[in-house]
Write a protein that holds these residues in place. Structure first.
Motif, PDB file in Angstrom:
ATOM      1  N   THR A  89     -13.023   4.042  -8.530  1.00 46.76           N
ATOM      2  CA  THR A  89     -13.128   2.566  -8.472  1.00 46.76           C
ATOM      3  C   THR A  89     -12.014   1.798  -7.973  1.00 46.76           C
ATOM      4  O   THR A  89     -12.136   1.101  -6.928  1.00 46.76           O
ATOM      5  CB  THR A  89     -13.694   1.948  -9.843  1.00 46.76           C
ATOM      6  OG1 THR A  89     -14.587   2.719 -10.748  1.00 46.76           O
ATOM      7  CG2 THR A  89     -13.974   0.557  -9.949  1.00 46.76           C
ATOM      8  N   LYS A  90     -10.889   1.914  -8.468  1.00 48.43           N
ATOM      9  CA  LYS A  90      -9.654   1.389  -8.020  1.00 48.43           C
ATOM     10  C   LYS A  90      -9.379   1.805  -6.663  1.00 48.43           C
ATOM     11  O   LYS A  90      -8.906   0.944  -5.779  1.00 48.43           O
ATOM     12  CB  LYS A  90      -8.409   1.660  -9.194  1.00 48.43           C
ATOM     13  CG  LYS A  90      -7.160   0.735  -8.741  1.00 48.43           C
ATOM     14  CD  LYS A  90      -6.054   1.006  -9.794  1.00 48.43           C
ATOM     15  CE  LYS A  90      -6.368   0.419 -11.028  1.00 48.43           C
ATOM     16  NZ  LYS A  90      -5.113   0.442 -11.927  1.00 48.43           N
ATOM     17  N   PRO A  91      -9.346   3.041  -6.247  1.00 47.13           N
ATOM     18  CA  PRO A  91      -9.164   3.366  -4.886  1.00 47.13           C
ATOM     19  C   PRO A  91     -10.348   2.606  -3.966  1.00 47.13           C
ATOM     20  O   PRO A  91      -9.535   2.386  -2.719  1.00 47.13           O
ATOM     21  CB  PRO A  91      -9.304   4.914  -4.775  1.00 47.13           C
ATOM     22  CG  PRO A  91      -8.766   5.489  -6.361  1.00 47.13           C
ATOM     23  CD  PRO A  91      -9.419   4.353  -7.299  1.00 47.13           C
ATOM     24  N   LEU A  92     -11.547   2.514  -4.271  1.00 44.96           N
ATOM     25  CA  LEU A  92     -12.318   1.974  -3.290  1.00 44.96           C
ATOM     26  C   LEU A  92     -11.894   0.651  -3.185  1.00 44.96           C
ATOM     27  O   LEU A  92     -11.848   0.215  -2.229  1.00 44.96           O
ATOM     28  CB  LEU A  92     -13.619   2.010  -3.894  1.00 44.96           C
ATOM     29  CG  LEU A  92     -14.688   1.539  -3.273  1.00 44.96           C
ATOM     30  CD1 LEU A  92     -14.911   2.153  -1.722  1.00 44.96           C
ATOM     31  CD2 LEU A  92     -15.980   1.742  -3.845  1.00 44.96           C
ATOM     32  N   ILE A  93     -11.541  -0.322  -4.227  1.00 49.46           N
ATOM     33  CA  ILE A  93     -11.435  -1.721  -4.042  1.00 49.46           C
ATOM     34  C   ILE A  93     -10.148  -1.843  -3.437  1.00 49.46           C
ATOM     35  O   ILE A  93      -9.991  -2.770  -2.335  1.00 49.46           O
ATOM     36  CB  ILE A  93     -10.874  -2.310  -5.619  1.00 49.46           C
ATOM     37  CG1 ILE A  93     -12.363  -2.241  -6.390  1.00 49.46           C
ATOM     38  CG2 ILE A  93     -10.453  -3.745  -5.628  1.00 49.46           C
ATOM     39  CD1 ILE A  93     -11.992  -2.450  -7.722  1.00 49.46           C
ATOM     40  N   GLY A  94      -9.254  -1.043  -3.554  1.00 45.36           N
ATOM     41  CA  GLY A  94      -7.887  -1.105  -2.581  1.00 45.36           C
ATOM     42  C   GLY A  94      -8.015  -0.839  -1.028  1.00 45.36           C
ATOM     43  O   GLY A  94      -7.486  -1.493  -0.244  1.00 45.36           O
ATOM     44  N   ALA A  95      -9.182   0.224  -0.834  1.00 46.08           N
ATOM     45  CA  ALA A  95      -9.226   0.468   0.414  1.00 46.08           C
ATOM     46  C   ALA A  95     -10.043  -0.624   1.093  1.00 46.08           C
ATOM     47  O   ALA A  95      -9.966  -0.985   2.332  1.00 46.08           O
ATOM     48  CB  ALA A  95     -10.131   1.757   0.496  1.00 46.08           C
ATOM     49  N   VAL A  96     -10.890  -1.016   0.315  1.00 47.44           N
ATOM     50  CA  VAL A  96     -11.854  -2.305   0.883  1.00 47.44           C
ATOM     51  C   VAL A  96     -10.728  -3.451   1.191  1.00 47.44           C
ATOM     52  O   VAL A  96     -10.791  -4.288   2.329  1.00 47.44           O
ATOM     53  CB  VAL A  96     -12.926  -2.752  -0.248  1.00 47.44           C
ATOM     54  CG1 VAL A  96     -13.533  -4.141   0.450  1.00 47.44           C
ATOM     55  CG2 VAL A  96     -14.040  -1.772  -0.023  1.00 47.44           C
ATOM     56  N   ALA A  97      -9.983  -3.904   0.158  1.00 43.13           N
ATOM     57  CA  ALA A  97      -9.048  -4.666   0.564  1.00 43.13           C
ATOM     58  C   ALA A  97      -8.031  -4.729   1.730  1.00 43.13           C
ATOM     59  O   ALA A  97      -7.692  -5.816   2.466  1.00 43.13           O
ATOM     60  CB  ALA A  97      -8.021  -5.136  -0.844  1.00 43.13           C
ATOM     61  N   ILE A  98      -8.021  -3.592   2.131  1.00 45.46           N
ATOM     62  CA  ILE A  98      -6.959  -3.288   3.228  1.00 45.46           C
ATOM     63  C   ILE A  98      -7.639  -3.121   4.687  1.00 45.46           C
ATOM     64  O   ILE A  98      -7.497  -3.556   5.583  1.00 45.46           O
ATOM     65  CB  ILE A  98      -6.164  -1.636   3.188  1.00 45.46           C
ATOM     66  CG1 ILE A  98      -5.146  -2.122   1.786  1.00 45.46           C
ATOM     67  CG2 ILE A  98      -5.420  -1.548   4.363  1.00 45.46           C
ATOM     68  CD1 ILE A  98      -4.360  -0.758   1.594  1.00 45.46           C
ATOM     69  N   LEU A  99      -8.705  -2.269   4.519  1.00 42.50           N
ATOM     70  CA  LEU A  99      -9.558  -1.796   5.821  1.00 42.50           C
ATOM     71  C   LEU A  99     -10.577  -2.878   6.217  1.00 42.50           C
ATOM     72  O   LEU A  99     -10.864  -3.023   7.343  1.00 42.50           O
ATOM     73  CB  LEU A  99     -10.154  -0.591   5.451  1.00 42.50           C
ATOM     74  CG  LEU A  99      -9.350   0.463   5.186  1.00 42.50           C
ATOM     75  CD1 LEU A  99     -10.196   1.821   4.618  1.00 42.50           C
ATOM     76  CD2 LEU A  99      -8.443   1.097   6.447  1.00 42.50           C
ATOM     77  N   VAL A 100     -11.157  -3.672   5.364  1.00 41.33           N
ATOM     78  CA  VAL A 100     -12.102  -4.737   5.909  1.00 41.33           C
ATOM     79  C   VAL A 100     -11.354  -5.849   6.847  1.00 41.33           C
ATOM     80  O   VAL A 100     -11.680  -6.094   7.746  1.00 41.33           O
ATOM     81  CB  VAL A 100     -13.073  -5.365   4.707  1.00 41.33           C
ATOM     82  CG1 VAL A 100     -13.742  -6.613   5.317  1.00 41.33           C
ATOM     83  CG2 VAL A 100     -13.798  -4.222   4.234  1.00 41.33           C
ATOM     84  N   PRO A 101     -10.261  -6.310   6.102  1.00 47.11           N
ATOM     85  CA  PRO A 101      -9.412  -7.266   6.952  1.00 47.11           C
ATOM     86  C   PRO A 101      -9.029  -6.622   8.320  1.00 47.11           C
ATOM     87  O   PRO A 101      -8.985  -7.431   9.286  1.00 47.11           O
ATOM     88  CB  PRO A 101      -8.260  -7.672   6.030  1.00 47.11           C
ATOM     89  CG  PRO A 101      -8.891  -7.554   4.772  1.00 47.11           C
ATOM     90  CD  PRO A 101      -9.719  -6.502   5.016  1.00 47.11           C
TER      91      PRO A 101
END
Length: 257
Positions: A89-101
């Motif tokens: 969960t936390k790794p996915l949230i972090g990845a989305v926060a970095i990679l989507v922008p």
């Protein structure tokens, strides 16, 4: 029984285990050429990445089986070292926060590539990174640190070097090959650090690896890992953010191995 906290050299058959890991990883550097040639010789109309998929699966299976024989433990116990059962969960949230922008910014600054296909996206962008992280980080580093007792720098360096060597077949230009091997090797060290720093959770390097590969495929950032000015700048920013978020929000390791 797998030991999670053992000093280097104290595990029975540790030298055999290291030899097994080294042999399997060395095989992985040319398994694609061996299996790809074997598939071509059959003349069967197979999926374009069938050879790569079978080679990647053979890398993992060989590593697990050799270590199982060397350590006298069941393959399932070795598989548990991969960190795939950890919370994502936390790794996915972090990845989305970095990679989507990062993807959105790239969309406005760089043209979309016209060369990639859905097959490329499914294998090079998603499937390949997952298997590579399982083999080179989850299994290799997991075995060397948690089963043999090696320190992080030693356990991560061997897979990173061979991970880089596995990418040396992409170009006939020797200088370009050296650059690709160096970049992928350094990337291997980063993915290994993320794996260990998140308490042997494989999801952070998996998500980052997938994100980088997908962005590289979808946008015209270069034909290989070397890339160009913008691609390398974006990669450094993404890596820096991943390290920063890990140091800020990642868990502290609860054991020394």
């Amino acid at each position: 029984m797998i030991q999670n906290e053992t000093p280097s050299g104290s595990v029975p058959n540790s030298k055999l285990i290291v030899a097994a890991v080294t042999t399997a990883l060395f095989y992985s550097t040319f398994s694609g050429q061996i299996i790809g040639s074997a598939i071509q010789s059959t003349g069967l109309p197979l999926f374009g990445y069938a050879g790569a998929i079978l080679a990647a699966l053979s890398d993992g299976i060989l590593l697990i089986m050799l270590v199982s024989l060397a350590a006298h433990i069941y393959p399932l116990q070795i598989w548990k070292l991969t960190g795939l059962s950890a919370d994502f969960t936390k790794p996915l949230i972090g990845a989305v926060a970095i990679l989507v922008p990062a993807a959105l910014i790239t969309f406005f600054l760089v043209p979309i590539s016209r060369d990639f296909t859905l097959d490329d996206l499914l294998w090079k962008g998603i499937g390949g990174p997952i298997v590579e992280e399982i083999v080179y980080r989850g299994l290799a580093i997991g075995i060397l640190m948690r089963l043999v007792g090696w320190p992080f720098w030693a356990a991560s360096l061997l897979p990173a070097l061979l991970f880089g060597a596995a990418h040396m077949w992409g170009s006939p230009d020797i200088i370009e090959v050296v650059g690709v091997v160096a970049i992928t090797g350094i990337g291997g060290l980063l993915f290994g650090w993320l794996f260990v720093r998140w308490n042997f959770n494989l999801w952070p390097p998996i998500f980052l690896h997938i994100g980088l590969n997908v962005i590289w495929l979808v946008f015209d950032l270069g034909d290989n890992a070397m890339g160009g000015y913008y691609g390398n700048t974006m990669r450094l920013i993404i890596v820096g953010l991943a390290i920063g978020l890990t140091l800020r929000f990642g868990p502290r390791r609860t054991n020394p191995a």
